[in-house]
Design an enzyme around this catalytic site. Structure first.
Site, PDB file in Angstrom:
ATOM      1  N   CYS A 100       0.847  -1.201   0.000  1.00 37.42           N
ATOM      2  CA  CYS A 100       0.000   0.000   0.000  1.00 37.42           C
ATOM      3  C   CYS A 100       0.881   1.250   0.000  1.00 37.42           C
ATOM      4  O   CYS A 100       1.736   1.404   0.869  1.00 37.42           O
ATOM      5  CB  CYS A 100      -0.872  -0.019   1.251  1.00 37.42           C
ATOM      6  SG  CYS A 100      -1.685   1.537   1.594  1.00 37.42           S
ATOM      7  N   CYS A 104      -3.348   7.615  -1.492  1.00 39.07           N
ATOM      8  CA  CYS A 104      -4.663   7.691  -2.147  1.00 39.07           C
ATOM      9  C   CYS A 104      -5.760   8.185  -1.212  1.00 39.07           C
ATOM     10  O   CYS A 104      -6.736   8.787  -1.670  1.00 39.07           O
ATOM     11  CB  CYS A 104      -5.075   6.335  -2.680  1.00 39.07           C
ATOM     12  SG  CYS A 104      -3.727   5.205  -2.907  1.00 39.07           S
ATOM     13  N   THR A 191      -4.113   5.403   7.425  1.00 38.34           N
ATOM     14  CA  THR A 191      -3.034   4.990   6.527  1.00 38.34           C
ATOM     15  C   THR A 191      -2.065   6.147   6.259  1.00 38.34           C
ATOM     16  O   THR A 191      -2.497   7.272   5.998  1.00 38.34           O
ATOM     17  CB  THR A 191      -3.666   4.511   5.192  1.00 38.34           C
ATOM     18  OG1 THR A 191      -4.509   3.406   5.484  1.00 38.34           O
ATOM     19  CG2 THR A 191      -2.630   4.117   4.172  1.00 38.34           C
ATOM     20  N   GLU A 258      -0.480   2.055   9.309  1.00 45.63           N
ATOM     21  CA  GLU A 258      -1.642   2.703   9.917  1.00 45.63           C
ATOM     22  C   GLU A 258      -1.306   3.220  11.326  1.00 45.63           C
ATOM     23  O   GLU A 258      -0.461   2.647  12.021  1.00 45.63           O
ATOM     24  CB  GLU A 258      -2.831   1.726   9.994  1.00 45.63           C
ATOM     25  CG  GLU A 258      -3.594   1.582   8.679  1.00 45.63           C
ATOM     26  CD  GLU A 258      -2.850   0.832   7.595  1.00 45.63           C
ATOM     27  OE1 GLU A 258      -1.948   0.034   7.921  1.00 45.63           O
ATOM     28  OE2 GLU A 258      -3.165   1.044   6.405  1.00 45.63           O
ATOM     29  N   HIS A 293     -12.581   5.814  -3.004  1.00 47.22           N
ATOM     30  CA  HIS A 293     -11.568   4.916  -2.435  1.00 47.22           C
ATOM     31  C   HIS A 293     -11.821   3.459  -2.833  1.00 47.22           C
ATOM     32  O   HIS A 293     -10.875   2.708  -3.069  1.00 47.22           O
ATOM     33  CB  HIS A 293     -11.503   5.084  -0.917  1.00 47.22           C
ATOM     34  CG  HIS A 293     -10.172   4.679  -0.359  1.00 47.22           C
ATOM     35  ND1 HIS A 293      -8.983   5.151  -0.860  1.00 47.22           N
ATOM     36  CD2 HIS A 293      -9.834   3.801   0.614  1.00 47.22           C
ATOM     37  CE1 HIS A 293      -7.973   4.587  -0.206  1.00 47.22           C
ATOM     38  NE2 HIS A 293      -8.466   3.767   0.689  1.00 47.22           N
ATOM     39  N   TYR A 297      -9.417   0.055  -5.311  1.00 44.23           N
ATOM     40  CA  TYR A 297      -8.950  -1.265  -4.887  1.00 44.23           C
ATOM     41  C   TYR A 297      -8.779  -2.261  -6.037  1.00 44.23           C
ATOM     42  O   TYR A 297      -8.008  -3.208  -5.916  1.00 44.23           O
ATOM     43  CB  TYR A 297      -9.872  -1.826  -3.793  1.00 44.23           C
ATOM     44  CG  TYR A 297      -9.419  -1.403  -2.403  1.00 44.23           C
ATOM     45  CD1 TYR A 297      -9.275  -0.054  -2.084  1.00 44.23           C
ATOM     46  CD2 TYR A 297      -9.118  -2.330  -1.430  1.00 44.23           C
ATOM     47  CE1 TYR A 297      -8.845   0.337  -0.831  1.00 44.23           C
ATOM     48  CE2 TYR A 297      -8.685  -1.954  -0.168  1.00 44.23           C
ATOM     49  CZ  TYR A 297      -8.549  -0.615   0.132  1.00 44.23           C
ATOM     50  OH  TYR A 297      -8.115  -0.236   1.371  1.00 44.23           O
ATOM     51  N   CYS A 300      -4.960  -0.836  -7.029  1.00 40.10           N
ATOM     52  CA  CYS A 300      -3.787  -1.116  -6.178  1.00 40.10           C
ATOM     53  C   CYS A 300      -3.645  -2.605  -5.880  1.00 40.10           C
ATOM     54  O   CYS A 300      -2.557  -3.170  -6.008  1.00 40.10           O
ATOM     55  CB  CYS A 300      -3.825  -0.287  -4.901  1.00 40.10           C
ATOM     56  SG  CYS A 300      -5.084  -0.758  -3.697  1.00 40.10           S
ATOM     57  N   GLU A 444      -6.575  -6.098   5.423  1.00 37.90           N
ATOM     58  CA  GLU A 444      -6.642  -4.748   4.839  1.00 37.90           C
ATOM     59  C   GLU A 444      -7.530  -4.776   3.596  1.00 37.90           C
ATOM     60  O   GLU A 444      -8.333  -3.875   3.362  1.00 37.90           O
ATOM     61  CB  GLU A 444      -5.228  -4.252   4.506  1.00 37.90           C
ATOM     62  CG  GLU A 444      -5.104  -2.731   4.415  1.00 37.90           C
ATOM     63  CD  GLU A 444      -5.681  -2.146   3.147  1.00 37.90           C
ATOM     64  OE1 GLU A 444      -6.196  -1.017   3.193  1.00 37.90           O
ATOM     65  OE2 GLU A 444      -5.628  -2.816   2.109  1.00 37.90           O
TER      66      GLU A 444
END
Ligand code: SF4
Ligand code: FE
Length: 508
Positions: A100, A104, A191, A258, A293, A297, A300, A444
Site C-alpha cells: 500500500c 490515495c 493509513t 496505519e 476509495h 482497490y 492497487c 486490509e
C-alpha cells in the site's frame, strides 16, 4: 511550483515535528526510524514516478486551478480520462512497491470535499468551497501528502455519536469562536499518517441533527499542537529489524503504516475548516469519499496481484513445475480473478459523471462492487499463491541460520530447486510471497475503504431494484410492453386473444 522527487519528499518530512509513539517509545525522528522507513520509501514512490518519462502521463496532471503540472495525487478529477488514469496509477504503484502506497486516501478526501463543499455552499450560502480551493492550491503547489482521516473509534456502535458515553468516541467540535474551532477525539487506522504532511479529517458516517458537533471536516499540518500518533503493529513487522531476507519486502512495507491519531484541544483556524455542523451533508461526503476509495482497490490490489502471480510462477519454475497443468490452471485462475477486479475499477471510472462542482465522480454502484469483489478475490488468489508455493513458505529457516557456518551449507542444500537456480533467490521469493499473502494485507483488503457490509448497503441502495421489478413485470406480461405491441402491430391483449385461437386450432 515543484514536483518533489522521492528523496525531496523524504527530506521534507524532516521539517515536521510530530509526536509519534511506537512500542512503548516516543520516536524522535520518523525518517530515521527503521520500523517506519519501508512505509516512507513506499510513499516516496508516488513522488519518484512522477519524474519518470515513461509514467509521467498517468502520474501527473494539469491543475484546473493553476494550469500547472502537478502530481496526480493532488489533482481533482475533471474528466473520465482523469478517473481512468487514477486507477492506472494505482495499479502501476502496486506493481512497483508490492504494498500500500498510502497517498490515495488523502487524494480521495480532497476529491470528496471539493464536490461536497460546493453543494453545501449552493444550499446554505456558506464559503467552504472557496476556502477549500485555497487549501487544494496549497497542496498542489507544495506537492504535499495528506493523510485522509475518516474512521472514528466509534465506541458503542449501536449508539449515534451524540449518544456515546465518551464523546471522544467520535472526533467533534468542542468550541467555536471568531478565529476557528477546537476539536477533540481521535481517528483510527489512518493509513500513511506518520509520514504525511497534512491530516485531512472527514466525518465517518451519516449524522442527525443532534450530531451536528460531530459533523466536522478540516485540514491541519501533522505537527499541529495537541495531535499525537500511535503507530500500529503489523504481522512480522520486527523482522525488518532482524534481516532483510526474512522481512520479505524489506524495501517497501507490509501494509499502509496505519496509526491512531489523537486530537486533544486542537485549534483549527476557519480558513482550514470545510464543514462545521452541516450534519445533513455527512452522508453524501462519506459516500463520495468511499466511492472514490473503493474504486481504487481494483487498481492497487491488482497491482499487488501482478507481483504475487509473478512470484508464484517464479517459485514454480524454480522447482521445475512451471509447466505442470495444475500450476498453469492455478495461475490462470489468479489472473482471471485479478483482471475481473481490474475490469470493475475501469468500468466504474468509465461510467463516471460530472458533479455540480464540475469535478468527476466514479459510478458509485460499480465502485462498491469493485471493492466487494476485492474482499473475496484477494483471499482466493492469495490462497492459490500458498498452494503453488508449497509448505516452504511457512517453514523457512531464518537468514541467520542460513548464514551460520557449519549448518548454513546443509540448510542451503535442503532448499535447492532446479539446477542453476540460486538458493538464496528461492528464499527471497518465498519470503516475498509470505510477506504479501500471510500478513496484514488480507484483512486490509477486507476492511480498508470499509467492510463488506458497508459495500452491500451501498449496492442495495443503488441497485435500482424497483426498475428491475418493472423489467420482470413487463416480460411476465403484468405490465404493458410497448415495444412488443409495436413489434406485433396491435395491443397485447388482442394479440394474445388471436394467438390463443390459433393454438386451439392446432392438433396436440
Ligand atoms: Fe491506496 Fe490501495 Fe493503500 Fe488504499 S489500500 S491507500 S487505495 S494503495
Ligand atoms: Fe487501504
Amino acid at each position: 511550483m515543484a514536483l518533489m522527487t522521492g528523496r525531496d519528499y523524504i527530506e521534507s518530512l524532516r521539517e515536521l515535528q510530530l509526536e509519534v509513539y511506537f512500542m512503548g517509545e516516543k520516536i524522535t525522528s520518523v525518517v530515521d526510524e527503521p520500523m517506519f522507513q519501508p512505509h516512507i520509501n513506499t510513499a516516496a514512490m508516488t513522488y519518484e514516478l512522477a519524474h519518470d518519462p515513461q509514467h509521467q502521463e498517468i502520474m501527473t496532471a494539469t491543475s484546473h486551478l493553476t494550469g500547472e503540472k502537478i502530481n496526480r495525487f493532488t489533482h481533482v478529477h475533471h474528466s473520465i480520462d482523469d478517473l481512468v488514469k487514477k486507477v492506472r496509477m494505482m495499479r502501476l504503484l502496486g506493481q512497483k512497491t508490492g504494498t500500500c502506497f498510502q497517498r490515495c486516501v488523502g487524494l480521495d478526501a480532497l476529491n470528496a470535499l471539493y464536490a461536497t463543499t460546493y453543494e453545501i455552499d449552493e444550499k446554505n450560502g456558506t464559503t467552504y468551497h472557496e476556502r477549500f480551493k485555497k487549501h487544494l492550491r496549497h497542496m498542489q503547489e507544495k506537492d504535499l501528502m495528506s493523510a485522509g482521516a475518516m474512521t472514528d473509534p466509534r465506541g458503542d456502535r449501536s449508539r449515534r455519536p451524540s449518544e456515546q458515553k465518551n464523546p471522544n468516541a467520535y472526533l467533534h467540535i468542542s468550541k467555536k469562536d471568531n478565529d476557528g474551532i477546537i476539536v477533540n477525539g481521535a481517528k483510527a487506522h489512518i493509513t500513511g499518517a506518520i509520514n504525511s504532511h497534512e491530516i485531512i479529517a472527514l466525518p465517518t458516517r451519516a449524522m442527525g441533527e443532534n450530531d451536528s458537533d460531530f459533523a466536522v471536516a478540516f485540514a491541519v499540518p501533522v505537527d499541529t499542537k495537541g495531535i499525537k500518533f500511535v503507530f500500529a503493529r503489523q504481522t512480522n513487522d520486527t523482522r525488518r529489524l532482524e534481516s532483510p531476507m526474512d522481512a520479505g519486502n524489506p524495501k517497501y512495507a507490509i501494509v499502509g503504516g496505519e496509526a491512531l491519531i489523537i486530537f486533544k484541544d486542537v485549534f483549527v483556524p476557519w480558513e482550514r475548516v470545510f464543514m462545521a455542523g452541516e450534519y445533513e451533508f455527512c452522508g453524501q461526503l462519506v459516500e463520495t469519499f468511499a466511492g472514490h476509495h473503493r474504486a481504487n482497490y481494483g487498481g492497487c490490489k491488482v497491482g499487488l496481484s501482478d507481483v504475487v502471480i509473478g512470484a508464484s510462477h517464479w517459485v514454480a519454475d524454480a522447482h521445475g513445475v512451471a509447466k505442470a497443468s495444475h500450476i498453469i490452471d492455478k495461475l490462470t485462475e489468479m489472473i482471471a480473478m485479478a483482471e475481473t477486479c481490474w475490469s470493475c475499477s475501469l468500468a466504474c471510472s468509465y461510467e463516471g459523471r460530472k458533479t455540480q462542482s464540475g469535478s468527476y465522480n466514479i459510478n458509485p454502484l460499480l465502485a462498491n462492487v469493485t471493492k466487494l469483489n476485492i474482499t473475496r478475490m484477494v483471499y482466493e488468489w492469495m490462497r492459490l499463491s500458498h498452494d503453488i508455493a508449497g509448505g516452504k513458505i511457512i517453514t523457512l529457516p531464518s537468514e541467520s541460520d542460513i548464514n551460520l557456518p557449519g549448518i548454513g551449507e546443509v540448510i542451503t542444500e535442503c532448499f535447492e530447486g532446479k539446477e542453476g537456480v540460486i538458493v538464496n533467490d528461492i528464499f527471497k521469493m518465498l519470503r516475498l510471497v509470505e510477506n504479501m499473502s500471510v500478513g496484514a494485507g488480507l484483512p486490509e483488503a477486507m476492511h480498508g475503504a470499509g467492510s463488506p457490509a458497508a459495500q452491500k448497503i451501498m449496492i442495495a441502495r443503488r441497485s435500482g431494484i424497483e426498475r428491475k421489478r418493472e423489467l420482470a413485470e413487463t416480460i411476465a406480461g403484468i405490465r404493458t410492453d410497448e415495444n412488443f405491441e409495436k413489434i406485433v402491430g396491435k395491443p397485447e391483449e388482442e394479440y394474445w386473444q388471436e394467438t390463443k385461437e390459433k393454438i386451439k386450432l392446432k392438433p396436440r
